[in-house]
Design a protein around this motif. Structure first.
Motif, short mmCIF file in Angstrom:
data_model
loop_
_atom_site.label_atom_id
_atom_site.label_comp_id
_atom_site.label_asym_id
_atom_site.label_seq_id
_atom_site.Cartn_x
_atom_site.Cartn_y
_atom_site.Cartn_z
N VAL A 137 -43.04 -12.63 25.23
CA VAL A 137 -42.05 -13.35 25.83
C VAL A 137 -42.11 -13.28 27.48
N ASN A 138 -42.48 -14.41 28.02
CA ASN A 138 -42.65 -14.20 29.56
C ASN A 138 -41.28 -14.34 30.18
N CYS A 139 -40.58 -13.21 30.58
CA CYS A 139 -39.13 -13.07 31.01
C CYS A 139 -38.84 -13.93 32.50
N ALA A 140 -40.09 -14.05 33.26
CA ALA A 140 -40.08 -14.82 34.48
C ALA A 140 -39.96 -16.28 34.32
N ALA A 141 -40.65 -16.86 33.12
CA ALA A 141 -40.68 -18.04 33.12
C ALA A 141 -39.27 -18.96 32.58
N LEU A 142 -38.43 -18.13 32.21
CA LEU A 142 -37.47 -18.72 31.49
C LEU A 142 -35.69 -18.37 32.26
N SER A 143 -35.03 -19.23 32.49
CA SER A 143 -33.71 -18.88 33.07
C SER A 143 -32.84 -17.96 32.05
N GLU A 144 -31.67 -17.40 32.67
CA GLU A 144 -31.12 -16.36 31.76
C GLU A 144 -30.57 -17.10 30.33
N THR A 145 -30.03 -18.19 30.57
CA THR A 145 -29.43 -18.87 29.36
C THR A 145 -30.69 -19.20 28.29
N ILE A 169 -35.93 -10.16 35.21
CA ILE A 169 -34.40 -10.62 34.58
C ILE A 169 -33.45 -9.97 35.33
N SER A 170 -32.33 -11.07 35.00
CA SER A 170 -31.23 -11.15 36.19
C SER A 170 -30.55 -9.52 35.54
N PRO A 171 -29.63 -9.11 36.41
CA PRO A 171 -28.75 -7.83 36.37
C PRO A 171 -27.89 -8.12 34.90
N SER A 172 -27.43 -9.25 34.93
CA SER A 172 -26.47 -9.65 33.78
C SER A 172 -27.14 -9.66 32.28
N PHE A 173 -28.18 -10.06 32.27
CA PHE A 173 -28.88 -9.98 31.05
C PHE A 173 -29.36 -8.72 30.85
N GLN A 174 -29.68 -7.86 31.76
CA GLN A 174 -30.02 -6.59 31.74
C GLN A 174 -29.27 -5.69 31.00
N THR A 175 -27.72 -6.01 30.79
CA THR A 175 -26.99 -5.28 30.04
C THR A 175 -26.83 -5.77 28.50
N LYS A 176 -27.15 -7.27 28.43
CA LYS A 176 -27.40 -7.53 26.93
C LYS A 176 -28.55 -7.11 26.37
N LEU A 177 -29.64 -6.96 26.94
CA LEU A 177 -30.88 -6.39 26.65
C LEU A 177 -30.93 -4.91 26.34
N LEU A 178 -30.07 -4.17 27.00
CA LEU A 178 -29.99 -2.64 26.84
C LEU A 178 -29.36 -2.36 25.38
N ARG A 179 -28.58 -3.13 24.98
CA ARG A 179 -27.89 -2.97 23.67
C ARG A 179 -28.99 -2.96 22.47
N VAL A 180 -29.52 -4.20 22.60
CA VAL A 180 -30.70 -4.23 21.30
C VAL A 180 -31.95 -3.30 21.30
N LEU A 181 -32.02 -2.72 22.66
CA LEU A 181 -33.04 -1.78 22.70
C LEU A 181 -32.57 -0.34 22.41
N ASP A 223 -30.93 -3.24 41.98
CA ASP A 223 -31.29 -4.54 41.19
C ASP A 223 -31.76 -4.62 39.80
N PHE A 224 -31.82 -3.14 39.41
CA PHE A 224 -32.12 -2.99 38.20
C PHE A 224 -31.52 -1.93 37.42
N ARG A 225 -31.11 -1.96 36.28
CA ARG A 225 -30.11 -1.00 35.85
C ARG A 225 -31.00 0.31 35.26
N ALA A 226 -30.57 1.46 35.98
CA ALA A 226 -31.23 2.66 35.64
C ALA A 226 -31.28 3.04 34.39
N ASP A 227 -30.05 2.63 33.37
CA ASP A 227 -30.29 3.10 32.02
C ASP A 227 -31.34 2.17 31.03
N LEU A 228 -31.39 0.98 31.73
CA LEU A 228 -32.46 0.12 31.30
C LEU A 228 -33.68 0.69 31.39
N TYR A 229 -34.05 0.90 32.66
CA TYR A 229 -35.26 1.59 33.20
C TYR A 229 -35.82 2.72 32.54
N PHE A 230 -34.80 3.92 32.27
CA PHE A 230 -35.16 4.95 31.42
C PHE A 230 -35.37 4.56 29.96
#
Length: 584
Positions: free
Chosen positions: A296-304, A345-357, A393-400
């Motif tokens: 998946v190319n995260c930069a090629a798609l909008s958040e939705t 990826i946007s900060p708002s979507f980072q939160t959604k991605l964090l849960r599944v990770l 601009d990037f969540r620390a918990d997602l970074y770790f």
């Protein structure tokens, strides 16, 4: 007879004095030319006997000072990008001076940054007859303030690519000097010295290239002999990855070690270094190699769209959702999911991605049923995530969560020995797909191996395909390469970028290249530097030239700055258009 003799003497004396003055001027001119010739001779001798031309530059600059009173000489060279160049664009360093200076002193202390920038970008000599008047009093080095100074600066060109400026050679002449008006001679002498330096650098590079070739041949012979004896370690390799350099060997060894685990991997490196190829290598070497590899190319798609792509959606979840769609996480269950450009990826979507990770659970868009998957995450980015975390601009918990095992992919310029086999691989692919039999001449391979390739492996592939496609015959010669025909824009883009228009993706933001933007001075210069985009030539229209002269009060030096020209170009343009200078 007496009166006649007296009259004859009284009329001949002034004529004799006039002839004597002319003779003295001719004698002074001959003496100056002779001193210049002697200086160039001594400089050529020094260069020819020096193993390193840069080391003898202080002596060369002292020769210019002793013979021609060109004082405070300085050589500025482009520096290679590195960690110490963070935040700077096109950095240059002071390589040599005719005097002792501290290493921590900024380059602007000996060479005005505005002058260096003009010569680096224009590639033509520059003469500032009055440095303080033309560039402001702050441009005059502190050690030279209090007296009028003329600055002469000439470009030092790349010995292999004459259109590329890699340095600036400059010297100062005080207005109190008897030769203060002989700028043409000063330019000629400095240009000759720069040419001698270029020749010395070319000779040094050839020796280094021959030495490297000999070492590589010796290394291959030793490796072959070791393999024939059955001794030595088995070389580390991965299918699809070409290269035997130490830098790529370290990366391959890390990939092999981490592939057998379930640990998330973060691939870091400049654009074009082959992050997807290494991600596939991680998947292929893991126990999940029989499972799916989803990209998946995260930069090629909008958040939705990205949310729908990763998590899927239920039928009727939104307009156009006519059927149920599985997301990439579901499709990668039991395999590997490659999240390319995760730093975008946007900060708002980072939160959604964090849960599944964290939990391995998610819901489809428009659904309520929790899905659970077993996916190994391999992410990639060319951004400086640490800086993004520091800026929020990037969540620390997602970074770790994603940066458990970071693997830094080396740029192609750090694995020079891999360029030739990669180029041959791309050439073979081109021939196979096009049914051709194109080959590279030895000089073409040599020129390719000397390139920096800021676009890395992707740029190398484009270079090979372009040369093969445009070749007139089955053999591609060195002169047919784009860089030899002035049609390779990569090096110019890489060199002429400024802080507001970095070439996106070529680096992580810290790796920038050739020419420096110094820190802004505490007080603004008295005369602002004109934007270089307005640079003109002697073909400037007559009306535009007159308008600039009127705006500058008919001062040629100021009009040159307004048009982005040199005083010499202004003088030639005035002569060409037949414009007479008005005195105000």
């Amino acid at each position: 007879m007496v009166a006649s003799t007296f009259d004859s003497n009284s009329t001949e004396t002034p004529r004799g004095s006039a002839l004597s003055a002319k003779a003295q001027r001719r004698r002074a001119a001959r003496q100056t030319d002779r001193l210049a010739l002697d200086a160039v001779y001594e400089i050529a001798r020094s260069f020819s006997a020096a193993p390193d031309p840069i080391e003898v530059l202080p002596e060369i600059l002292n020769v210019l000072s002793s013979f021609l009173d060109l004082r405070h000489g300085v050589l500025a060279l482009l520096s290679e990008p590195g960690p110490d160049t963070k935040g700077r664009v096109n950095p240059y360093v002071i390589a040599a001076t005719a005097f002792v200076r501290t290493e921590t002193a900024p380059p602007a202390d000996v060479l005005p940054d505005a002058v260096a920038r003009i010569v680096f970008r224009s590639g033509v000599p520059l003469v500032a007859f009055d440095l303080a008047e033309e560039f402001g009093p702050e441009a005059v080095p502190e050690r030279l303030r209090g007296q009028g100074q003329t600055l002469i600066a000439v470009p030092v060109r790349d010995p292999e690519q004459s259109h590329f400026v890699l340095g600036v050679l400059a010297a100062y002449r005080s207005h109190d000097d008897l030769r203060a008006g002989l700028s043409d001679l000063d330019v000629r002498v400095l240009t000759m010295v720069a040419s001698l330096l270029e020749q010395a650098l070319r000779f040094r590079r050839r020796i280094a290239r021959d030495r490297e070739r000999a070492l590589n041949d010796t290394r291959r012979l030793l490796q072959t002999a070791s393999e024939q004896r059955g001794g030595g370690a088995t070389p580390v390799s991965v299918d699809g990855i070409v290269g035997d350099s130490a830098a790529i060997g370290d990366v391959i060894a890390q990939v092999k070690r981490v592939a057998v685990t379930k640990t998330p991997v973060l691939l870091r490196g400049e654009s074009g270094t082959g992050k997807e190829l290494f991600a596939r290598a991680v998947h292929t070497g893991s126990p999940r190699h029989d499972g799916p590899f989803i990209r998946v190319n995260c930069a090629a798609l909008s958040e939705t769209l990205l949310e729908s792509e990763l998590f899927g959606h239920e039928k009727g979840a939104f307009t156009g959702a006519n059927t149920l769609k599985k997301g990439r996480f579901e499709m990668a269950d039991g395999g590997t999911l490659f999240l390319d450009e995760i730093g975008e990826i946007s900060p708002s979507f980072q939160t959604k991605l964090l849960r599944v990770l964290q939990e391995g659970e998610f819901e489809r868009v428009g659904g309520s049923r929790t899905m659970k998957v077993d996916v190994r995450i391999v992410a990639a980015t060319n951004r400086d995530l640490e800086d993004a975390v520091a800026k929020g601009d990037f969540r620390a918990d997602l970074y770790f969560r994603i940066c458990v095992v970071p693997i830094v992919l080396p740029p192609l310029r750090d694995r020079k020995s891999d360029i030739r086999p990669l180029a041959q691989l791309f050439l073979d692919r081109f021939n196979k797909s096009n049914g051709t039999h194109v080959r590279f001449a030895p000089d073409a391979f040599e020129k390719i191996c000397k390139c920096q390739f800021p676009g890395n492996v992707r740029e190398l592939e484009n270079c090979v395909n372009r040369a093969a496609a445009l070749s007139d015959g089955e053999i591609v010669l060195g002169r047919e390469l784009a860089c030899e025909q002035g049609s390779c824009l990569s090096s110019e883009l890489w060199r002429l970028q400024d802080g507001s228009s970095l070439i996106g993706g070529l680096s992580s933001g810290r790796m920038v290249a050739p020419m420096a933007r110094q820190a802004a001075p505490t007080s603004p210069p008295a005369t602002p530097e004109p934007p270089l985009v307005r640079r003109k030539t002697a073909n400037t229209a007559r009306e535009e030239l007159i308008a600039a002269l009127e705006e500058a009060g008919w001062v040629q030096a100021k009009a040159a700055r307004l048009l982005g020209m040199t005083p010499r170009q202004i003088a030639y343009a005035l002569q060409k258009h037949g414009i007479e200078i008005r005195k105000i």
